[in-house]
Design a protein around this motif. Structure first.
Motif, PDB file in Angstrom:
ATOM      1  N   UNK A  34       0.832  -1.205   0.000  1.00 35.96           N
ATOM      2  CA  UNK A  34       0.000   0.000   0.000  1.00 35.96           C
ATOM      3  C   UNK A  34       0.868   1.256   0.000  1.00 35.96           C
ATOM      4  N   UNK A  35       1.927   1.258   0.812  1.00 42.03           N
ATOM      5  CA  UNK A  35       2.832   2.407   0.871  1.00 42.03           C
ATOM      6  C   UNK A  35       3.605   2.563  -0.437  1.00 42.03           C
ATOM      7  N   UNK A  36       4.018   1.440  -1.042  1.00 43.52           N
ATOM      8  CA  UNK A  36       4.726   1.502  -2.328  1.00 43.52           C
ATOM      9  C   UNK A  36       3.804   1.992  -3.447  1.00 43.52           C
ATOM     10  N   UNK A  37       2.548   1.551  -3.435  1.00 38.63           N
ATOM     11  CA  UNK A  37       1.577   2.044  -4.415  1.00 38.63           C
ATOM     12  C   UNK A  37       1.388   3.549  -4.260  1.00 38.63           C
ATOM     13  N   UNK A  38       1.292   4.019  -3.024  1.00 37.76           N
ATOM     14  CA  UNK A  38       1.127   5.452  -2.765  1.00 37.76           C
ATOM     15  C   UNK A  38       2.359   6.227  -3.229  1.00 37.76           C
ATOM     16  N   UNK A  39       3.551   5.688  -2.998  1.00 45.47           N
ATOM     17  CA  UNK A  39       4.786   6.336  -3.440  1.00 45.47           C
ATOM     18  C   UNK A  39       4.824   6.422  -4.961  1.00 45.47           C
ATOM     19  N   UNK A  40       4.443   5.340  -5.644  1.00 45.31           N
ATOM     20  CA  UNK A  40       4.437   5.339  -7.111  1.00 45.31           C
ATOM     21  C   UNK A  40       3.497   6.422  -7.628  1.00 45.31           C
ATOM     22  N   UNK A  41       2.312   6.502  -7.052  1.00 44.46           N
ATOM     23  CA  UNK A  41       1.349   7.533  -7.475  1.00 44.46           C
ATOM     24  C   UNK A  41       1.862   8.930  -7.138  1.00 44.46           C
ATOM     25  N   UNK A  42       2.449   9.111  -5.952  1.00 45.08           N
ATOM     26  CA  UNK A  42       2.982  10.407  -5.538  1.00 45.08           C
ATOM     27  C   UNK A  42       4.097  10.875  -6.475  1.00 45.08           C
TER      28      UNK A  42
END
Length: 98
Positions: A34-42
């Motif tokens: 979830x944190x990696x997905x958020x980082x990718x989107x950010x």
């Protein structure tokens, strides 16, 4: 020592494809999807290349982006794993448009 400072993360564009680079030690717990997905989107990237999880492979997130784990080119040991570490890397072949 200032000459050895590198950015925490970097974006590289290859034609219309955006690749994000991040070591991954900033993600807690390590490898949290979830944190990696958020980082990718950010970062606004199509593919996030990240380490620190000491594994090799990739996953596709719910929005079609990729998170890739190249492993360790040096075979650095993982403190959570008792197995003998193997050096690894990923080869990315970008073809056509995204």
């Amino acid at each position: 020592m200032d000459e050895y400072l590198y950015p925490e993360r970097q974006v590289i564009s290859i034609e219309s494809l955006k690749l994000g680079l991040c070591h991954g030690h900033q993600i807690l717990p390590v490898g949290n999807r979830a944190a990696l997905n958020a980082l990718r989107r950010d970062m606004g990237v199509d593919v996030l290349l990240t380490g620190s999880a000491m594994k090799i492979g990739y996953v596709q997130d719910d929005l079609g982006g990729l998170i890739m784990y190249p492993g360790s080119a040096t075979g650095a040991p993982n403190v959570d794993d008792t197995a003998e570490p193997d050096p690894s890397f990923l080869l990315i072949d970008v073809q056509g448009r995204k």
